[in-house]
Design a protein around this motif. Structure first.
Motif, PDB file in Angstrom:
ATOM      1  N   LEU A   1       0.819  -1.206   0.000  1.00 20.17           N
ATOM      2  CA  LEU A   1       0.000   0.000   0.000  1.00 20.17           C
ATOM      3  C   LEU A   1       0.856   1.261   0.000  1.00 20.17           C
ATOM      4  N   THR A   2       0.290   2.327  -0.500  1.00 18.04           N
ATOM      5  CA  THR A   2       0.955   3.624  -0.521  1.00 18.04           C
ATOM      6  C   THR A   2      -0.105   4.712  -0.407  1.00 18.04           C
ATOM      7  N   ILE A   3       0.285   5.903   0.000  1.00 18.67           N
ATOM      8  CA  ILE A   3      -0.595   7.068  -0.091  1.00 18.67           C
ATOM      9  C   ILE A   3      -0.154   7.837  -1.330  1.00 18.67           C
ATOM     10  N   TRP A   4      -1.002   7.817  -2.336  1.00 12.88           N
ATOM     11  CA  TRP A   4      -0.684   8.357  -3.657  1.00 12.88           C
ATOM     12  C   TRP A   4      -1.607   9.541  -3.927  1.00 12.88           C
ATOM     13  N   SER A   5      -1.080  10.740  -3.761  1.00  9.98           N
ATOM     14  CA  SER A   5      -1.854  11.969  -3.947  1.00  9.98           C
ATOM     15  C   SER A   5      -1.708  12.457  -5.384  1.00  9.98           C
ATOM     16  N   LEU A   6      -2.843  12.755  -6.026  1.00  8.14           N
ATOM     17  CA  LEU A   6      -2.852  13.166  -7.423  1.00  8.14           C
ATOM     18  C   LEU A   6      -3.577  14.498  -7.561  1.00  8.14           C
ATOM     19  N   SER A   7      -2.882  15.504  -8.058  1.00  4.91           N
ATOM     20  CA  SER A   7      -3.458  16.832  -8.272  1.00  4.91           C
ATOM     21  C   SER A   7      -3.513  17.126  -9.767  1.00  4.91           C
ATOM     22  N   LYS A   8      -4.726  17.230 -10.307  1.00  3.93           N
ATOM     23  CA  LYS A   8      -4.880  17.521 -11.725  1.00  3.93           C
ATOM     24  C   LYS A   8      -4.957  19.031 -11.927  1.00  3.93           C
ATOM     25  N   ILE A   9      -3.964  19.585 -12.642  1.00  2.79           N
ATOM     26  CA  ILE A   9      -3.973  21.013 -12.916  1.00  2.79           C
ATOM     27  C   ILE A   9      -4.301  21.259 -14.382  1.00  2.79           C
ATOM     28  N   LYS A  10      -4.771  22.465 -14.636  1.00  2.16           N
ATOM     29  CA  LYS A  10      -5.237  22.810 -15.979  1.00  2.16           C
ATOM     30  C   LYS A  10      -4.083  22.887 -16.977  1.00  2.16           C
ATOM     31  N   THR A  11      -4.438  22.789 -18.243  1.00  5.50           N
ATOM     32  CA  THR A  11      -3.491  23.026 -19.328  1.00  5.50           C
ATOM     33  C   THR A  11      -3.892  24.313 -20.056  1.00  5.50           C
TER      34      THR A  11
ATOM     35  N   PHE B   1       1.813  12.927 -14.982  1.00  3.19           N
ATOM     36  CA  PHE B   1       1.072  12.329 -16.089  1.00  3.19           C
ATOM     37  C   PHE B   1       0.211  13.417 -16.716  1.00  3.19           C
ATOM     38  N   GLY B   2       0.075  13.392 -18.029  1.00  3.29           N
ATOM     39  CA  GLY B   2      -0.745  14.422 -18.644  1.00  3.29           C
ATOM     40  C   GLY B   2      -1.229  14.077 -20.033  1.00  3.29           C
ATOM     41  N   ASN B   3      -2.197  14.866 -20.486  1.00  2.00           N
ATOM     42  CA  ASN B   3      -2.712  14.830 -21.846  1.00  2.00           C
ATOM     43  C   ASN B   3      -3.173  16.239 -22.195  1.00  2.00           C
ATOM     44  N   HIS B   4      -4.026  16.385 -23.204  1.00  2.00           N
ATOM     45  CA  HIS B   4      -4.440  17.723 -23.612  1.00  2.00           C
ATOM     46  C   HIS B   4      -5.392  18.384 -22.618  1.00  2.00           C
ATOM     47  N   LEU B   5      -5.998  17.586 -21.700  1.00  2.00           N
ATOM     48  CA  LEU B   5      -6.959  18.126 -20.750  1.00  2.00           C
ATOM     49  C   LEU B   5      -6.323  18.620 -19.465  1.00  2.00           C
ATOM     50  N   PHE B   6      -5.355  17.887 -18.954  1.00  2.00           N
ATOM     51  CA  PHE B   6      -4.794  18.182 -17.637  1.00  2.00           C
ATOM     52  C   PHE B   6      -3.384  17.613 -17.513  1.00  2.00           C
ATOM     53  N   SER B   7      -2.673  18.099 -16.506  1.00  2.00           N
ATOM     54  CA  SER B   7      -1.427  17.471 -16.058  1.00  2.00           C
ATOM     55  C   SER B   7      -1.631  17.069 -14.605  1.00  2.00           C
ATOM     56  N   GLU B   8      -1.196  15.871 -14.278  1.00  2.00           N
ATOM     57  CA  GLU B   8      -1.411  15.324 -12.943  1.00  2.00           C
ATOM     58  C   GLU B   8      -0.086  15.311 -12.188  1.00  2.00           C
ATOM     59  N   LEU B   9       0.011  16.129 -11.134  1.00  2.00           N
ATOM     60  CA  LEU B   9       1.185  16.121 -10.264  1.00  2.00           C
ATOM     61  C   LEU B   9       0.941  15.088  -9.175  1.00  2.00           C
ATOM     62  N   GLU B  10       1.802  14.079  -9.102  1.00  2.00           N
ATOM     63  CA  GLU B  10       1.551  12.939  -8.236  1.00  2.00           C
ATOM     64  C   GLU B  10       2.681  12.774  -7.222  1.00  2.00           C
ATOM     65  N   CYS B  11       2.308  12.686  -5.958  1.00  2.00           N
ATOM     66  CA  CYS B  11       3.260  12.467  -4.863  1.00  2.00           C
ATOM     67  C   CYS B  11       2.934  11.129  -4.205  1.00  2.00           C
ATOM     68  N   LEU B  12       3.951  10.271  -4.049  1.00  2.00           N
ATOM     69  CA  LEU B  12       3.731   8.935  -3.514  1.00  2.00           C
ATOM     70  C   LEU B  12       4.555   8.707  -2.256  1.00  2.00           C
ATOM     71  N   SER B  13       3.915   8.113  -1.257  1.00  2.00           N
ATOM     72  CA  SER B  13       4.635   7.720  -0.044  1.00  2.00           C
ATOM     73  C   SER B  13       5.401   6.429  -0.301  1.00  2.00           C
ATOM     74  N   PRO B  14       6.332   6.045   0.571  1.00  2.00           N
ATOM     75  CA  PRO B  14       6.884   4.695   0.499  1.00  2.00           C
ATOM     76  C   PRO B  14       5.767   3.664   0.589  1.00  2.00           C
ATOM     77  N   GLU B  15       5.971   2.500  -0.034  1.00  2.00           N
ATOM     78  CA  GLU B  15       4.924   1.480   0.003  1.00  2.00           C
ATOM     79  C   GLU B  15       5.260   0.402   1.025  1.00  2.00           C
ATOM     80  N   LYS B  16       4.197  -0.194   1.565  1.00  2.00           N
ATOM     81  CA  LYS B  16       4.369  -1.143   2.663  1.00  2.00           C
ATOM     82  C   LYS B  16       3.161  -2.076   2.736  1.00  2.00           C
ATOM     83  N   LYS B  17       3.414  -3.342   3.034  1.00  2.00           N
ATOM     84  CA  LYS B  17       2.320  -4.272   3.326  1.00  2.00           C
ATOM     85  C   LYS B  17       1.938  -4.087   4.783  1.00  2.00           C
TER      86      LYS B  17
END
Length: 315
Positions: free
Chosen positions: A166-176, A268-284
């Motif tokens: 598991l991880t805490i994966w925060s995704l912020s979609k910003i405009k293009t 990650f991005g395309n013509h609609l948005f860019s996604e700024l993603e921050c991930l924690s270390p992963e752990k079972k």
């Protein structure tokens, strides 16, 4: 008396929306979909992308969103959290494009604080986990703090799912159009300090728009083609649009393993948005164990885009 104002409003069809503001910025938290849908200056535009076609829609926890009779992840926009790397989605939901439907876009419980709110997700019947986010604002300036905790409450649905880290994966979609930035780790595990992943069902076009400038990777948003980069960056990721720099800060832990081969951030991005993603270390996790991972947001007004790099180098 607090300079922070908190009130309930109706926002684009979501009647339980919470507006949190000070004299400089405001954020809009939408419990009905468990997301932050607005972050910006009081006199400026929303930094986040929003999908007009899904405005006001509520989703039942555990129910999959469908388009063309196929399970999909609803592209709502804003900021959200997912609990595991995309490489495990197929095990979890049967599709590499569909995340946990109990945490993604579900209705969250809300508790009010003097300077913000607490969001608590439904219990995931797939993973046996619950997410809590404490979202608070500074009385002055643009800082927003997000304290995040993922707790293992019960056993997963089956033994195969139980083995997913598991991880805490925060995704912020910003405009293009925008430009996104991440710092290169001097001791990076990746050649040149970043990774352009290969996809099994599409071409990654990040090489077209990515450029290294000193110790910072710059990625222009795509006009039409999907693109993604990953890195083992320390401390921050950022995006620039509307003469405003959006900065997300986090703590990097070099003693633990990060998802996707060691990536702490991705864009990650395309013509609609860019996604700024921050991930924690992963752990079972065993029942009762937690993962904690905090973020701090800030905004800077920058008239001249040429000044962005020097400001980021000072972080």
């Amino acid at each position: 008396m607090s300079k922070i104002k908190i009130k309930n409003i109706s926002y684009k069809g979501w009647k339980e929306t919470i507006e949190i503001s000070n004299s400089t910025i405001k954020i809009l938290v939408v419990p009905e979909i468990g997301r932050i849908m607005h972050y910006g200056f009081l006199d400026g535009t929303n930094m986040f992308y929003e999908n007009e076609q899904l405005e006001g829609i509520k989703f039942n926890a555990g129910n999959y969103f469908q388009e063309n009779n196929t399970n999909q992840a609803p592209n709502l926009g804003g900021n959200r959290v997912l609990p595991c790397s995309e490489e495990y989605f197929n095990i979890l939901t049967g599709s590499r494009h569909v995340p946990d439907p109990f945490l993604n876009a579900s209705s969250y419980e809300v508790t009010f604080l003097k300077n913000g709110v607490i969001l608590k997700s439904p219990l995931s019947e797939l993973l046996g986990i619950q997410l809590e986010r404490i979202i608070t604002m500074s009385e002055n300036g643009t800082k927003v703090k997000i304290q995040q905790k993922l707790t293992k409450k019960t056993a997963a649905k089956n033994k195969v799912i139980e083995e997913i880290p598991l991880t805490i994966w925060s995704l912020s979609k910003i405009k293009t159009p925008n430009t996104s930035y991440l710092p290169i780790n001097k001791k990076s595990i990746f050649e040149n300090g970043f990774l352009i992943p290969k996809w099994p069902d599409a071409k990654n076009n990040a090489h077209i728009n990515a450029a290294l400038n000193s110790a910072i990777l710059k990625l222009k948003s795509s006009d039409n083609l999907p693109q993604k980069v990953g890195a083992d960056s320390k401390n921050w990721i950022a995006g620039y649009l509307h003469k405003t720099l959006f900065i997300e800060k986090f703590n990097f832990d070099d003693k633990n393993s990060y998802p996707d081969g060691g990536t702490s951030v991705t864009i990650f991005g395309n013509h609609l948005f860019s996604e700024l993603e921050c991930l924690s270390p992963e752990k079972k996790l065993k029942i009762g164990e937690t993962i904690c991972y905090d973020l701090q947001w800030s905004l800077l007004k920058i008239e001249d885009k040429n000044n962005v790099n020097s400001i980021l180098e000072s972080l």
